[in-house]
Write a protein that holds these residues in place. Structure first.
Motif, PDB file in Angstrom:
ATOM      1  N   THR A  36      -3.531  -5.125   8.148  1.00 28.15           N
ATOM      2  CA  THR A  36      -2.698  -5.054   6.776  1.00 28.15           C
ATOM      3  C   THR A  36      -2.629  -6.075   6.487  1.00 28.15           C
ATOM      4  O   THR A  36      -1.327  -5.889   7.540  1.00 28.15           O
ATOM      5  CB  THR A  36      -2.757  -3.161   5.898  1.00 28.15           C
ATOM      6  N   ASN A  89       1.630   1.527  -9.432  1.00 24.78           N
ATOM      7  CA  ASN A  89       0.788   2.757  -9.515  1.00 24.78           C
ATOM      8  C   ASN A  89       0.812   3.901 -11.009  1.00 24.78           C
ATOM      9  O   ASN A  89       0.773   4.554 -10.605  1.00 24.78           O
ATOM     10  CB  ASN A  89       1.582   3.846  -8.251  1.00 24.78           C
ATOM     11  N   CYS A 115       1.049  -1.551  -0.065  1.00 24.76           N
ATOM     12  CA  CYS A 115      -0.184   0.034  -0.125  1.00 24.76           C
ATOM     13  C   CYS A 115       0.735   1.460  -0.278  1.00 24.76           C
ATOM     14  O   CYS A 115       2.521   0.622   0.335  1.00 24.76           O
ATOM     15  CB  CYS A 115      -1.078   0.431   1.737  1.00 24.76           C
ATOM     16  N   ARG A 150      -1.419   4.864  -3.249  1.00 27.44           N
ATOM     17  CA  ARG A 150      -2.996   4.864  -2.897  1.00 27.44           C
ATOM     18  C   ARG A 150      -3.235   4.748  -1.681  1.00 27.44           C
ATOM     19  O   ARG A 150      -2.611   3.446  -1.221  1.00 27.44           O
ATOM     20  CB  ARG A 150      -4.757   4.215  -3.808  1.00 27.44           C
ATOM     21  N   GLY A 168      -5.834   2.693  -0.087  1.00 25.48           N
ATOM     22  CA  GLY A 168      -6.129   2.116   0.734  1.00 25.48           C
ATOM     23  C   GLY A 168      -5.781   0.393  -0.018  1.00 25.48           C
ATOM     24  O   GLY A 168      -6.694  -0.903   0.217  1.00 25.48           O
ATOM     25  N   GLY A 169      -4.693   0.384  -1.189  1.00 19.70           N
ATOM     26  CA  GLY A 169      -3.627  -1.223  -0.895  1.00 19.70           C
ATOM     27  C   GLY A 169      -4.500  -0.956  -2.596  1.00 19.70           C
ATOM     28  O   GLY A 169      -5.454  -0.665  -2.850  1.00 19.70           O
ATOM     29  N   GLN A 170      -3.811  -1.879  -3.529  1.00 17.75           N
ATOM     30  CA  GLN A 170      -3.783  -2.154  -4.567  1.00 17.75           C
ATOM     31  C   GLN A 170      -3.718  -3.717  -4.793  1.00 17.75           C
ATOM     32  O   GLN A 170      -3.742  -4.694  -3.826  1.00 17.75           O
ATOM     33  CB  GLN A 170      -2.136  -1.984  -4.948  1.00 17.75           C
ATOM     34  N   CYS A 175       3.083   1.365   2.924  1.00 12.21           N
ATOM     35  CA  CYS A 175       4.447  -0.012   2.993  1.00 12.21           C
ATOM     36  C   CYS A 175       5.624   0.885   1.737  1.00 12.21           C
ATOM     37  O   CYS A 175       6.465   0.289   1.768  1.00 12.21           O
ATOM     38  CB  CYS A 175       3.560  -1.410   2.127  1.00 12.21           C
TER      39      CYS A 175
END
Length: 194
Positions: A99, A170, A40, A176, A178-180, A43
């Motif tokens: 997460t 990305n 994310c 982003r 919200g996480g990919q 991260c």
């Protein structure tokens, strides 16, 4: 009387620290590719903190041991620690979902906070040792050239791989939060695109 330190020992410690950082980045890639947990925004920023942390050690290995290089590493560790702490606070409320996977009961952002905090203390100890013992501005020592080269090559490879991975994930957009679920640059029409 000033005590002097053989910089070969400091370079061996720096090479070991650089290898340790590379192992952490390899672990992140394991979770990304083997377990399918794309990083994310937090991260990816934590990975940048590890790259900054390693850059000071890399400079020490190839341009001589300098206090300023330990400061660069300490600043990278501080940035990574603060990002990890922010991530922990974001996941602290009871209504949020943790997460990623847990390792020994702790999630990755907790582990990275612990690692970065230990790295700050390590950098400060090395800084004090370097300045206090008169090892500053020493010429490049030639111990363990193969280990030094391997640590350097692995770290630079992982930095490049992280940059490519973040770009594929990305594109030219911002990270982003919200996480990919997929790599945007490899996007093929998924209707669940965030």
């Amino acid at each position: 009387m000033v005590m002097t330190i053989d910089t070969r020992h400091l370079k061996a410690i720096d090479a070991a620290a650089l290898l340790g950082i590379s192992i952490v980045l390899l672990g992140a890639f394991y979770y990304q590719f083997a377990l399918g947990e794309l990083p994310c925004a937090f991260c990816n920023l934590i990975r940048v903190g590890f790259m900054l942390l390693g850059s000071g050690f890399l400079l020490n290995l190839h341009h001589g041991t300098r206090a300023s290089n330990y400061v660069i590493s300490a600043v990278g560790a501080l940035i990574g620690s603060l990002i990890s702490l922010l991530f922990m606070f974001a996941k602290a409320p009871f209504w949020t979902t943790p997460t990623g996977s847990a390792v020994m009961g702790l999630h990755m952002y907790t582990w990275t906070y612990i690692i970065f905090t230990a790295a700050i203390m390590f950098c400060l100890a090395m800084l004090a040792l370097t300045v206090g013992a008169g090892a500053e501005e020493s010429p490049s020592a030639g111990t363990f050239p193969k280990v030094r080269s391997a640590a350097t090559a692995l770290f630079i490879l992982l930095v490049g791989a992280n940059l490519v991975s973040a770009f594929l994930e990305n594109g030219f957009d911002t990270f982003r939060a919200g996480g990919q679920q997929h790599y945007q640059m490899l996007y093929d029409g998924d209707v669940m695109k965030p």
